[in-house]
Design an enzyme around this catalytic site. Sequence first.
Site, PDB file in Angstrom:
ATOM      1  N   CYS A  64       0.796  -1.232   0.000  1.00  0.00           N
ATOM      2  CA  CYS A  64       0.000   0.000   0.000  1.00  0.00           C
ATOM      3  C   CYS A  64       0.828   1.281   0.000  1.00  0.00           C
ATOM      4  O   CYS A  64       0.845   2.005  -0.980  1.00  0.00           O
ATOM      5  CB  CYS A  64      -0.932  -0.004   1.210  1.00  0.00           C
TER       6      CYS A  64
HETATM    7  N1  LIG Z   1      -2.537  -5.987   1.897  1.00  0.00           N
HETATM    8  C1  LIG Z   1      -3.045  -4.955   2.545  1.00  0.00           C
HETATM    9  O1  LIG Z   1      -2.718  -4.718   3.705  1.00  0.00           O
HETATM   10  C2  LIG Z   1      -4.066  -4.034   1.895  1.00  0.00           C
HETATM   11  C3  LIG Z   1      -4.778  -3.139   2.719  1.00  0.00           C
HETATM   12  C4  LIG Z   1      -5.736  -2.308   2.159  1.00  0.00           C
HETATM   13  C5  LIG Z   1      -5.951  -2.340   0.791  1.00  0.00           C
HETATM   14  N2  LIG Z   1      -5.246  -3.178  -0.007  1.00  0.00           N
HETATM   15  C6  LIG Z   1      -5.567  -3.188  -1.444  1.00  0.00           C
HETATM   16  O2  LIG Z   1      -6.356  -4.342  -1.728  1.00  0.00           O
HETATM   17  C7  LIG Z   1      -6.058  -4.840  -3.025  1.00  0.00           C
HETATM   18  C8  LIG Z   1      -5.638  -6.298  -2.941  1.00  0.00           C
HETATM   19  O3  LIG Z   1      -4.458  -6.404  -2.171  1.00  0.00           O
HETATM   20  P1  LIG Z   1      -3.970  -7.742  -1.493  1.00  0.00           P
HETATM   21  O4  LIG Z   1      -2.885  -7.356  -0.552  1.00  0.00           O
HETATM   22  O5  LIG Z   1      -5.135  -8.504  -0.974  1.00  0.00           O
HETATM   23  O6  LIG Z   1      -3.371  -8.498  -2.764  1.00  0.00           O
HETATM   24  P2  LIG Z   1      -2.965 -10.071  -2.867  1.00  0.00           P
HETATM   25  O7  LIG Z   1      -1.940 -10.135  -3.932  1.00  0.00           O
HETATM   26  O8  LIG Z   1      -2.688 -10.604  -1.520  1.00  0.00           O
HETATM   27  O9  LIG Z   1      -4.285 -10.773  -3.362  1.00  0.00           O
HETATM   28  C9  LIG Z   1      -4.850 -10.551  -4.617  1.00  0.00           C
HETATM   29  C10 LIG Z   1      -5.459 -11.848  -5.118  1.00  0.00           C
HETATM   30  O10 LIG Z   1      -6.122 -11.559  -6.357  1.00  0.00           O
HETATM   31  C11 LIG Z   1      -5.907 -12.668  -7.223  1.00  0.00           C
HETATM   32  N3  LIG Z   1      -6.148 -12.218  -8.601  1.00  0.00           N
HETATM   33  C12 LIG Z   1      -5.340 -11.497  -9.390  1.00  0.00           C
HETATM   34  N4  LIG Z   1      -5.931 -11.281 -10.582  1.00  0.00           N
HETATM   35  C13 LIG Z   1      -7.148 -11.856 -10.522  1.00  0.00           C
HETATM   36  C14 LIG Z   1      -8.217 -11.982 -11.438  1.00  0.00           C
HETATM   37  N5  LIG Z   1      -8.158 -11.418 -12.643  1.00  0.00           N
HETATM   38  N6  LIG Z   1      -9.299 -12.653 -11.045  1.00  0.00           N
HETATM   39  C15 LIG Z   1      -9.361 -13.220  -9.823  1.00  0.00           C
HETATM   40  N7  LIG Z   1      -8.384 -13.147  -8.916  1.00  0.00           N
HETATM   41  C16 LIG Z   1      -7.288 -12.467  -9.258  1.00  0.00           C
HETATM   42  C17 LIG Z   1      -4.511 -13.111  -6.911  1.00  0.00           C
HETATM   43  O11 LIG Z   1      -4.295 -14.447  -7.323  1.00  0.00           O
HETATM   44  C18 LIG Z   1      -4.468 -12.950  -5.386  1.00  0.00           C
HETATM   45  O12 LIG Z   1      -4.886 -14.125  -4.730  1.00  0.00           O
HETATM   46  C19 LIG Z   1      -4.995  -3.909  -3.578  1.00  0.00           C
HETATM   47  O13 LIG Z   1      -5.613  -2.904  -4.323  1.00  0.00           O
HETATM   48  C20 LIG Z   1      -4.380  -3.308  -2.346  1.00  0.00           C
HETATM   49  O14 LIG Z   1      -3.801  -2.037  -2.609  1.00  0.00           O
HETATM   50  C21 LIG Z   1      -4.316  -4.055   0.531  1.00  0.00           C
END
Ligand SMILES: NC(=O)c1ccc[n+]([C@@H]2O[C@H](COP(=O)([O-])OP(=O)(O)OC[C@H]3O[C@@H](n4cnc5c(N)ncnc54)[C@H](O)[C@@H]3O)[C@@H](O)[C@H]2O)c1
Length: 428
Positions: free
Chosen positions: A260
């Site tokens: 993030c």
């Molecule tokens: N990790 C954090 O602490 C956090 C906190 C707040 C917001 N976010 C935001 O949330 C979003 C996701 O982050 P995350 O950390 O969960 O990412 P992550 O990489 O842990 O998880 C994303 C998942 O999406 C899947 N994916 C990718 N493309 C896909 C598709 N086309 N169809 C279906 N699944 C698909 C991946 O395989 C993965 O399992 C981002 O925008 C991030 O900025 C993250």
Amino acid sequence: MTIAIIGLGYVGLPLCLQFARSGVRVLGLDIDAKKVSALNTGRSYIQHIPAGKINKHVRAGRFSATTDFAKIKAVAAILICVPTPLKKNRTPDLSFVLTTGKAIAAHLQRGQLVVLESTTYPGTTENELRAVLEAGSGLKAGRDFHLAYSPEREDPGNPQHRVADIPKVIGGYTPACLAAAKKVYRRAIRTLVPVANCRTAEAAKLLENVFRGVNIALVNELKGVYSALDIDIWDAIAAARTKPFGFMPFYPGPGLGGHCIPIDPFYLAWKAKQVGQETRFVELAGEINRAMPEKVVAQVGKALAARKKKLRGAKILVLGLAYKANVADDRESPSYRLLDLLAARGAVVAYYDPHVPVIRPTREHPHWAGTKSVKWNRRVMAGFDAVLIATAHAAVDYRQLADWARLIVDTRNVMAKFPTAPGKVWKA
Ligand SMILES: NC(=O)c1ccc[n+]([C@@H]2O[C@H](COP(=O)([O-])OP(=O)(O)OC[C@H]3O[C@@H](n4cnc5c(N)ncnc54)[C@H](O)[C@@H]3O)[C@@H](O)[C@H]2O)c1
């Protein structure tokens, strides 16, 4: 009610579990078949989420996972939690969001609700995402289906904030879209914060993350200034935080990490440029934070020099590979930059991290893939010329470290509590 959550990562999986806990049936979708099969057999792939919590809902029939997007036809709402990284040139990479939008559009039904949760720049939901949903489905947002944006506020590894208790900001494409989104989230989240529209909700999320980045940059800068004045920044922060109003503590460190704070400000900066605006504050904060690993390595050099040693040839252990305490997430971790910089200066480097036993292959750091965490014992720790604390995992015994290590450079102030011989611990 049955809902679908797309993207079963750090954000999507806890959200699935919270809805399931609230009695909503959840269909999890991911393109990663390994994750899907792990979940369906009740296994976890995120260290701080115990398998038991998943298994319970799988067995109760409240949670299942699939790679088959056709199944979303049957759900009331579809929440999107896919990655929003940067491209090589540090501009927003919306490809995951748009691919997901296309996959949804092929099966989108009248009356369904689509919510984007991924962090992104203002306008993404009502412009880019709406366009692919409408083009692929032939349906119209606000008329045939509902569209909203609601940013995730996950703080991985922090047990104090349960998903249900974290207020949730929601913006709708139309008032009816907002009402539909509130109806879904009300089932699982205690406090909802409706805002004027999707772009306000997107902007709120970026404000939260930019706020952190800027304030961390401020204390990182002050760390150097205060150190030159022979003042300990940690003491100054501890004193300042006793002010009951108008102050909020942020802490210095070896640089920013995670999915993030190092990334999201670029989303804002990019969008600002599109409308002829500058983001000088945001960019300056980024510059300061990105310079931190260099400064930390310089401090390691100084600490070694005080013992008549050079960085070249010195054996250095980086303690903590994950970007923050008590999680296994090493995305964007400054520890990699520290390892790279130390190695470039001729040091012999290794790492210890109880949460990351081995470095998985990544696009960003292919040269470290397969490297294993060293063992935790007196002989190993005493074998390093210096131990550089990059992440303050609670699972590390710092009392033992104080006893075993020859020299410690501490970026997290964890050693302050433990008495050590003068000159053994250097703050950085
Ligand atoms: N990790 C954090 O602490 C956090 C906190 C707040 C917001 N976010 C935001 O949330 C979003 C996701 O982050 P995350 O950390 O969960 O990412 P992550 O990489 O842990 O998880 C994303 C998942 O999406 C899947 N994916 C990718 N493309 C896909 C598709 N086309 N169809 C279906 N699944 C698909 C991946 O395989 C993965 O399992 C981002 O925008 C991030 O900025 C993250």
